[in-house]
Design a protein around this motif. Structure first.
Motif, short mmCIF file in Angstrom:
data_model
loop_
_atom_site.label_atom_id
_atom_site.label_comp_id
_atom_site.label_asym_id
_atom_site.label_seq_id
_atom_site.Cartn_x
_atom_site.Cartn_y
_atom_site.Cartn_z
N LYS A 98 53.13 24.03 -19.98
CA LYS A 98 52.85 23.10 -21.08
C LYS A 98 53.49 23.57 -22.38
CE LYS A 98 49.18 20.46 -23.32
NZ LYS A 98 49.83 20.54 -24.64
N VAL A 99 53.43 24.89 -22.63
CA VAL A 99 54.04 25.43 -23.86
C VAL A 99 55.55 25.16 -23.88
CG1 VAL A 99 54.63 27.57 -25.07
CG2 VAL A 99 52.29 27.21 -24.25
N LEU A 100 56.20 25.42 -22.75
CA LEU A 100 57.65 25.20 -22.67
C LEU A 100 58.01 23.73 -22.77
CD1 LEU A 100 58.58 27.81 -19.91
CD2 LEU A 100 59.36 27.82 -22.29
N MET A 101 57.18 22.87 -22.16
CA MET A 101 57.41 21.43 -22.25
C MET A 101 57.34 20.94 -23.69
SD MET A 101 55.53 19.62 -18.99
CE MET A 101 56.42 19.39 -17.46
N ASP A 102 56.36 21.46 -24.42
CA ASP A 102 56.21 21.07 -25.84
C ASP A 102 57.41 21.55 -26.67
OD1 ASP A 102 53.82 19.84 -25.34
OD2 ASP A 102 52.58 21.57 -25.91
N LEU A 135 64.41 27.19 -15.82
CA LEU A 135 63.68 28.25 -16.51
C LEU A 135 62.71 28.83 -15.49
CD1 LEU A 135 62.91 26.50 -19.93
CD2 LEU A 135 64.86 27.92 -19.33
N LEU A 136 62.88 30.09 -15.12
CA LEU A 136 62.20 30.64 -13.95
C LEU A 136 61.36 31.88 -14.29
CD1 LEU A 136 61.89 30.60 -10.82
CD2 LEU A 136 64.04 31.89 -10.69
N PRO A 189 64.46 13.73 -26.49
CA PRO A 189 64.81 12.49 -25.77
C PRO A 189 66.01 12.67 -24.83
CG PRO A 189 65.43 12.35 -28.10
CD PRO A 189 64.57 13.56 -27.94
N ASN A 190 66.79 13.75 -25.02
CA ASN A 190 67.96 13.97 -24.17
C ASN A 190 67.64 14.79 -22.92
OD1 ASN A 190 69.69 12.63 -25.99
ND2 ASN A 190 69.88 14.50 -27.22
N TYR A 191 66.38 15.29 -22.83
CA TYR A 191 66.00 16.12 -21.70
C TYR A 191 65.00 15.38 -20.81
CZ TYR A 191 67.80 20.02 -24.58
OH TYR A 191 68.56 20.85 -25.35
N GLU A 192 65.13 15.64 -19.50
CA GLU A 192 64.09 15.23 -18.55
C GLU A 192 63.49 16.52 -17.98
OE1 GLU A 192 63.58 13.09 -14.17
OE2 GLU A 192 65.40 12.70 -15.34
N ILE A 193 62.20 16.74 -18.24
CA ILE A 193 61.57 17.99 -17.86
C ILE A 193 60.87 17.84 -16.51
CG2 ILE A 193 60.01 19.84 -18.55
CD1 ILE A 193 62.31 19.42 -20.50
N VAL A 238 64.13 29.91 -27.52
CA VAL A 238 64.16 29.10 -26.29
C VAL A 238 65.06 27.88 -26.49
CG1 VAL A 238 62.80 27.71 -24.69
CG2 VAL A 238 61.89 29.88 -25.52
N LYS A 239 64.86 27.16 -27.58
CA LYS A 239 65.66 25.96 -27.85
C LYS A 239 67.15 26.28 -27.92
CE LYS A 239 62.17 23.28 -30.42
NZ LYS A 239 61.82 22.73 -31.74
#
Length: 368
Positions: free
Chosen positions: A17-21, A52-53, A26-30, A113-114
């Motif tokens: 959830k932290v990484l998703m936030d 991301l592993l 809008p350019n990414y599909e998680i 990360v970004k």
């Protein structure tokens, strides 16, 4: 716009959830998976652009997941970034050795990360674009070669008809001398074009490395004499004198110089080089062909007083290289190089304003 897919693999839902936030864009599909097996299934069906592993996971850790990804030809190019609480140098080294592109340690800093995700997605996109271009170039080259080969073969059939019918008409019909001469010229032209096609096919085989070289003992002097006769009219027009020397002395009628090669390669190779030298020579000059030996090698040097233009010197033997020659194909020196190397020899040139240009061919002396 097609979204870039990012797969997050972590056994802790809070970390996902932290990484998703952080990566909300809008350019990414998680995409997300909480274990290695689920991650491999998603990769197989979704083909993400970046993974991301996490390293520490039950049953199948991140190292094993990465190993499986890199062992599969369909997934080995997907960039992997390890995200883990382990910060020992050996852990980072192991991950990179397995094929990971980067390594981010926890606690996670959003800006890092970004930035790293953006960088690796851009690199992945550039890689895919380059791969597409390379594939297109390969397909284009194969298509061109196939078209050239088919065209050459297809041209031979109608040419054989032209030659055959010309011969039949001359034999069967009583023709006026002028018409018979026309048919003879048609037949002669047909044979000439057929010979060009056959030579073109041989050149293609040399390029592909499939030419079957069958060496014989060739008197190269007889070949050079024939070429000299053929260019005599052109040489006279330019007031150029052609000198043929054997061991620094003018040749006599009885002289021979025997090399190991094929006549049908030696003739066009030397004809191209000598005719090029004639065309490059200034008027009222001397064109010199010198023959000598060096251990087991035959040295054939063709010298003219012209100079190779600066812009083509680096690619003198390259395909389609030409300069200031109206109607030139740029295949003369290229084919000469191919033919010399096919006969297990080599070729090089030297040029300068002071000494002119010398092209030297080395072949083996005949030993049979």
């Amino acid at each position: 716009m097609i979204k870039q897919k990012i797969l997050i693999v972590d056994d802790t839902k809070e970390s996902i959830k932290v990484l998703m936030d952080i990566l909300k864009n809008p350019n990414y599909e998680i995409l997300a998976a909480t274990n290695g097996k689920a991650a491999l299934k998603i990769v197989a069906s979704q083909k993400p652009n970046l993974i991301l592993l996490d390293i520490v996971m039950p049953d199948m850790d991140g190292y094993e997941v990465c190993t499986k990804l890199k062992a599969d030809a369909t997934t080995k190019t997907i960039p992997v970034i390890f995200i883990t609480a382990q910060d020992e140098a050996e852990d980072e080294t192991k991950g990179l050795e397995l094929g990971a592109m980067d390594y981010i340690t926890k606690p996670i800093i959003p800006a890092i990360v970004k930035a790293r995700v953006r960088t690796h997605l851009e690199l992945e996109l550039a890689y895919r674009e380059l791969e597409k271009r390379n594939t297109a170039l390969e397909e284009s080259a194969i298509l061109r070669e196939n078209v050239e080969r088919i065209t050459r073969h297809d041209l031979k059939t109608p040419l054989n008809g032209i030659i055959g019918y010309s011969s039949i008409l001359m034999e069967e019909l009583e023709l006026e001398p002028e018409y018979k001469k026309m048919l003879q010229n048609i037949e002669k032209s047909g044979y000439k074009i057929l010979d060009m096609i056959n030579r073109s096919l041989d050149l293609y085989k040399m390029e592909m490395g499939t030419y079957q070289y069958k060496p014989n003992a060739i008197d190269i002097l007889s070949v050079i004499r024939k070429i000299s006769d053929e260019i005599s009219v052109h040489a006279k027009d330019k007031s150029i004198s052609m000198k043929i020397l054997l061991h620094c002395k003018p040749i006599t009628q009885s002289d021979t110089f025997t090399v190991q090669g094929e006549k049908f390669l030696c003739y066009p190779m030397l004809a191209n080089l000598i005719k090029n030298a004639l065309e490059a020579s200034p008027n009222n000059a001397i064109l010199r062909v010198s023959l000598s030996t060096e251990e087991k090698k035959a040295i054939i040097s063709i010298h003219n007083q012209g100079v190779v233009p600066e812009e083509i010197r680096k690619n003198f033997f390259g395909k389609y290289t030409t300069s200031g020659k109206l109607g030139g194909t740029g295949l003369g020196t290229y084919s000469a190089k191919l033919m010399a190397e096919t006969q297990e020899g080599n070729i090089h040139f030297e040029t300068s304003d002071e000494t002119g240009t010398t092209v030297t061919v080395q072949l083996y002396l005949a030993s049979f």
